[in-house]
Write a protein that holds these residues in place. Structure first.
Motif, PDB file in Angstrom:
ATOM      1  N   TRP A  99       0.806  -1.219   0.000  1.00 41.35           N
ATOM      2  CA  TRP A  99       0.000   0.000   0.000  1.00 41.35           C
ATOM      3  C   TRP A  99       0.844   1.277   0.000  1.00 41.35           C
ATOM      4  O   TRP A  99       0.339   2.344  -0.298  1.00 41.35           O
ATOM      5  CB  TRP A  99      -0.930   0.022   1.198  1.00 41.35           C
ATOM      6  N   CYS A 151       1.754   8.511   1.301  1.00 40.42           N
ATOM      7  CA  CYS A 151       0.698   7.518   1.570  1.00 40.42           C
ATOM      8  C   CYS A 151       0.315   7.497   3.045  1.00 40.42           C
ATOM      9  O   CYS A 151      -0.872   7.432   3.390  1.00 40.42           O
ATOM     10  CB  CYS A 151       1.156   6.125   1.129  1.00 40.42           C
ATOM     11  N   GLU A 202      -3.194   8.646   4.875  1.00 37.94           N
ATOM     12  CA  GLU A 202      -3.868   7.708   5.771  1.00 37.94           C
ATOM     13  C   GLU A 202      -4.145   8.339   7.130  1.00 37.94           C
ATOM     14  O   GLU A 202      -5.192   8.098   7.739  1.00 37.94           O
ATOM     15  CB  GLU A 202      -3.025   6.445   5.926  1.00 37.94           C
ATOM     16  N   SER A 256      -7.340  10.470   6.788  1.00 33.58           N
ATOM     17  CA  SER A 256      -8.636   9.818   6.576  1.00 33.58           C
ATOM     18  C   SER A 256      -8.865   8.564   7.424  1.00 33.58           C
ATOM     19  O   SER A 256      -9.942   7.996   7.400  1.00 33.58           O
ATOM     20  CB  SER A 256      -8.784   9.449   5.102  1.00 33.58           C
ATOM     21  N   SER A 257      -7.834   8.125   8.123  1.00 34.43           N
ATOM     22  CA  SER A 257      -7.902   6.907   8.948  1.00 34.43           C
ATOM     23  C   SER A 257      -8.090   5.640   8.126  1.00 34.43           C
ATOM     24  O   SER A 257      -8.546   4.623   8.637  1.00 34.43           O
ATOM     25  CB  SER A 257      -9.021   7.001   9.995  1.00 34.43           C
ATOM     26  N   GLU A 258      -7.783   5.704   6.841  1.00 35.92           N
ATOM     27  CA  GLU A 258      -7.788   4.495   6.013  1.00 35.92           C
ATOM     28  C   GLU A 258      -6.749   4.637   4.914  1.00 35.92           C
ATOM     29  O   GLU A 258      -6.367   5.747   4.539  1.00 35.92           O
ATOM     30  CB  GLU A 258      -9.171   4.223   5.427  1.00 35.92           C
ATOM     31  N   ALA A 259      -6.272   3.499   4.446  1.00 37.19           N
ATOM     32  CA  ALA A 259      -5.212   3.508   3.432  1.00 37.19           C
ATOM     33  C   ALA A 259      -5.684   4.243   2.180  1.00 37.19           C
ATOM     34  O   ALA A 259      -6.836   4.128   1.765  1.00 37.19           O
ATOM     35  CB  ALA A 259      -4.807   2.082   3.089  1.00 37.19           C
ATOM     36  N   PRO A 288      -5.572   0.783  -0.950  1.00 39.38           N
ATOM     37  CA  PRO A 288      -5.419  -0.551  -0.348  1.00 39.38           C
ATOM     38  C   PRO A 288      -5.505  -1.670  -1.391  1.00 39.38           C
ATOM     39  O   PRO A 288      -6.461  -2.444  -1.423  1.00 39.38           O
ATOM     40  CB  PRO A 288      -6.580  -0.615   0.645  1.00 39.38           C
ATOM     41  N   LYS A 291     -10.077  11.615  -2.362  1.00 36.05           N
ATOM     42  CA  LYS A 291      -9.613  10.469  -1.569  1.00 36.05           C
ATOM     43  C   LYS A 291      -9.375  10.829  -0.100  1.00 36.05           C
ATOM     44  O   LYS A 291      -9.088   9.959   0.705  1.00 36.05           O
ATOM     45  CB  LYS A 291      -8.320   9.900  -2.159  1.00 36.05           C
TER      46      LYS A 291
END
Length: 195
Positions: free
Chosen positions: A16, A40, A44, A47-50, A53, A102
């Motif tokens: 990732w 990256c 992350e 947004s607390s997410e990859a 992914p 994103k």
């Protein structure tokens, strides 16, 4: 130890966070791959997410292309010559999802945040900013770490205590360890092991 211009392994980071040049199998890379990873991770954190992914290297490349557009011609050539991808084609994204979409809207509206991300996530490793350049990015101009006043006093007391104890500690160690005990002292205290 390897030096500049030498070939490296193409597997150096979790998928990732891998730069396009690594994903296609380029073995002539350098520190720009680390800057890609910084971008990256920064996205992350927002947004607390990859950010991308991917479930495979091919999927990872697809997700990157879906956001940033086509890969560099050099990377497309390396991909087509990589035996790992033999018989495979990169799927074409039907729609593009810009970087601003994103990340959360509150950050997407912040020009400095978006610019910092774009400086890290440039597909061309030669155009990616260096860490030194990133540290001078305007996003850090108003970055100050302040300790709340009530905590500041506690922090200072703890720091002074730590400094004082660290100044005393070497003296204790030297005093205890620098005084070798005489055999007669040890025998009189009963500390001499019996055989």
């Amino acid at each position: 130890m390897t030096g500049p211009g030498e070939s490296y392994t193409d597997y150096v980071a979790t998928r990732w966070y891998r730069a396009p040049e690594l994903l296609v199998g380029d073995t002539m890379y350098s520190t720009p791959v680390d800057v890609w990873a910084i971008g990256c991770v920064f996205a992350e954190l927002l947004s607390s997410e990859a950010l991308w992914p991917g479930k495979s290297d091919l999927d990872q490349l697809y997700l990157i292309r879906k956001t940033l557009g086509d890969l560099l011609p050099r990377h497309m050539t390396i991909f087509s010559q990589n035996s790992f991808f033999q018989g495979m084609a990169l799927p074409e994204p039907t729609t593009l999802e810009p970087l601003e979409k994103k990340i959360p809207q509150r950050y997407a509206n912040n020009e400095l945040v978006v610019d910092f991300l774009k400086k890290c996530l440039d597909k061309d490793p030669m155009m990616r900013w260096t860490c030194e350049q990133l540290l001078r990015h305007p996003i850090f101009e108003n970055f100050l770490f302040t300790v709340p006043h009530s905590d500041h006093d506690d922090f200072e007391k703890a720091r002074r205590t730590q400094v004082q104890s660290s100044l005393m500690l070497p003296q204790l160690i030297v005093t205890e360890r620098s005084q070798p005990k005489k055999k007669s002292e040890i025998e009189s205290r009963g500390h001499l092991p019996t055989i």
